[in-house]
Structures are given as C-alpha cells and as structure tokens.
Design an enzyme around this catalytic site. Structure first.
Site, PDB file in Angstrom:
ATOM      1  N   ASN A 207       0.938  -1.132  -0.069  1.00  0.00           N
ATOM      2  CA  ASN A 207      -0.099  -0.115  -0.088  1.00  0.00           C
ATOM      3  C   ASN A 207       0.711   1.249   0.099  1.00  0.00           C
ATOM      4  O   ASN A 207       0.561   2.182  -0.657  1.00  0.00           O
ATOM      5  CB  ASN A 207      -1.018  -0.066   1.295  1.00  0.00           C
ATOM      6  N   GLU A 242      -5.467  -7.586   5.287  1.00  0.00           N
ATOM      7  CA  GLU A 242      -4.653  -8.706   4.707  1.00  0.00           C
ATOM      8  C   GLU A 242      -4.903 -10.125   5.335  1.00  0.00           C
ATOM      9  O   GLU A 242      -4.066 -10.833   4.816  1.00  0.00           O
ATOM     10  CB  GLU A 242      -3.167  -8.351   4.616  1.00  0.00           C
TER      11      GLU A 242
END
Length: 340
Positions: A207, A242
C-alpha cells in the site's frame, strides 16, 4: 395463490444458502408435483469440473437430499455426463425437451457466472402457466440470493465475511459420525475440521509503495488463487485487511498441511501486476469439540504470529509448535491460553 405466497414467505425466511436451495426445490415440488426436481452446480477447476447436487427430490422422497459439502470430488459425475445441462448454462436460457419423461432446465445465476441449473422431469411438458409460475419463484430466489451476497460477502474479494464465519462455525465443524462416512462419500478419517489463518507478508509496504488501488488488486487476485486451490465445501473468508481464514475438512494434520502449503507455494509463484512477488504466513489448527469460533481462531492466529516472528513465508501447525516446545499451551478455566 395462498400456496404460492406461503412458499415465497418460506423461501425468504432463511439466511442459509443450503436451506434456501432445499426450500426452492421443496416449494416447486409442492406446486408442480414433478417426477424429479433438482439443483445442480458446477464445482472443481479446469478439466476436472463436476456436477454437485445442491438439493434434489426424487420419486418417493419426502424431503430434499444433497451431496455433502466435503464429498470426494472424484465421486461426483463429470460435466460430460450431462451435456444438456451444459447447453442450458452456455445459452443462459431455459430448455424444454419432449420425452417420457419430459425434461425442463433453467439456469439459476443469470446475473453472475452461470454455473447452476434447475432441472425438472415431468410426465408431460410444462404448460405456459406452470413456466410463468417457475419464472416468478426464480425471480424471488435470485433477488434473495443477491441480498445474501450483499450481507455475507466481502465487497472487494467476494469471499465470505467475518460475521458469516461466526454464524457458520458451529454448523460447519460438527463431527461426521463414522457410520455416515460411506453414505456421504467421505474418505475414512475425513471427519476433522481444520481452521487456517492466512496473512499477507509486508502488505503495508504494498500500500505504501504502490497505493491502495494496487493493494486492493493484490487482495482480489489472492482471493482468486485461494478459490483455485481449495475445494467445493472449503469455506474461504476475508477477515479484513490482509487476513484470510480457511475452514475445511481433511483426513489428518498432514493432509491439512499439504493443502495450506499448496496455497503458500501457489501465491509465492504468482506474478502480481506492478508488485511482483507476494508471500503469505499461514498457521492452522484442528477444530476441537469444545471450540468456539474465537478459541479455534486464536490458536491458528498464534501459529501465524510465530511464523511472522521466525522468517515468514511458511506454514505451521499450532499442535506441531506446541509439540516441539516452540509454543507452550496452558489451560485456564477451561480455556486454552498459549504463551510463547
């Protein structure tokens, strides 16, 4: 009309997909009195795709039957045995074949990948009013399926969400009695439920370096890889961020480890666009008879934490870590507490 209304009310009274399919078959059986009615769905991957019976009422049956979720895939009929069903799904429209009995097939999932078919066998071909009735009931069924998808599925990956995990855990992990194994098509010893936690390594870097859109694409592709690795009946969840969870049945710890190692190696070998190589850390545990969703999850999560602290990108069993002395398990007030 009152009978139809009663069945529609019953159809939308369940938030369980298995019950929904069984209720649809029961409702149409009661309204039309066919010789045989069933919902068949395609399962498996590639050349080894099979027909899975979601719900069926045959002649003489009082209630619907179905293939067990953890049935051996090789025991199910291959697609080639029923080419008419394939034609129905490929054309995405109903088929009617005259004969003794007459055969009517209708695709179920018109707004998604079409992989399920409703099949009816009747003494004579269905009339216009009967087909209109089926069409009306199927519209309600499809609309309710969409509502279930919205409430039970992660909006990004399409996997089941955490709320659904808590609701489904007890039903999905009830031990299968040995006396039922043969009848359900299960291999001997395949009664144990296993829970695995899958965590993407260094996902924050993805990210930070590539942006959240690329991060979302990684999550989407990983979910797709998970679907390809695991079987029909193995339940796949995204817990947020995640972290993913797998709930499945296997013969033993070795078989569970093989399944999770297959996932780990598949992900490691996949080229993710813009990102390249991604790895995952996986911990798993057998589901115990006294487990709650939280207690089973925590054991697998503790195994993941150990992997994260010792190099990442591998699979570890909670029980094996305890046996090696890498984790110390204590029991306090009936609950499992792992100290490490």
């Amino acid at each position: 009309m009152s009978r139809v209304a009663d069945h529609l009310a019953e159809l939308t009274g369940f938030r369980d997909r298995d019950a929904l399919d069984a209720t649809l078959v029961s409702a149409l059986h009661d309204l039309l009195r066919p010789l045989d009615i069933a919902i068949y769905r395609i399962v498996g991957e590639g050349e080894d795709r099979r027909w899975f019976t979601r719900a069926r009422i045959a002649a003489g049956d009082r209630v619907p039957s179905a293939d067990p979720l953890w049935a051996d895939l090789s025991a199910l009929p291959p697609l080639s045995e029923h080419p008419v069903r394939q034609t129905c799904l490929r054309q995405r429209e109903g088929l009617m074949l005259d004969g003794q009995p007459a055969l009517t097939l209708l695709p179920l999932d018109l707004e998604r990948d079409c992989d399920a078919v409703l099949e009816l066998r009747t003494h004579s071909p269905l009339g216009t009013e009967q087909l209109r009735l089926i069409s009306s009931v199927l519209r309600v069924y499809r609309n309710f399926q969409s509502l279930l998808d919205y409430s039970e599925r992660d909006t990004l990956t399409g996997l089941l969400n955490r709320k659904t995990f808590d609701e489904n855990f007890m039903r999905s992990t009830v031990p299968v009695p040995p006396s039922l194994e043969g009848r359900l098509g299960l291999r001997r010893g395949g009664r144990t439920a296993w829970l695995g936690v899958v965590d993407i390594d260094h996902f924050k870097r993805v990210n930070d370096c590539h942006g959240h859109l690329i991060g979302d694409e990684v999550l989407l592709l990983l979910a797709r890889l998970m679907r390809g690795v695991f079987r029909q009946g193995d339940q796949l969840y995204r817990f947020g961020g995640e972290e993913f969870v797998v709930l499945m049945r296997c013969d033993d710890a070795a078989a569970a480890a093989i399944a999770f190692e297959r996932l780990r190696s598949t992900i490691e070998g996949h080229a993710f666009p813009r990102v390249g190589r991604i790895t995952v850390s996986i911990g798993f545990t057998a589901v115990r008879p006294s487990d709650t969703p939280t207690s089973a999850f925590e054991r697998a999560d503790q195994a993941v934490y150990y992997v994260k602290q010792h190099g990442r990108n591998r699979v570890e069993s909670h029980a094996a870590l305890v046996a090696r002395g890498d984790l110390v398990e204590q029991r306090l007030d009936g609950d499992d507490v792992v100290l490490f």
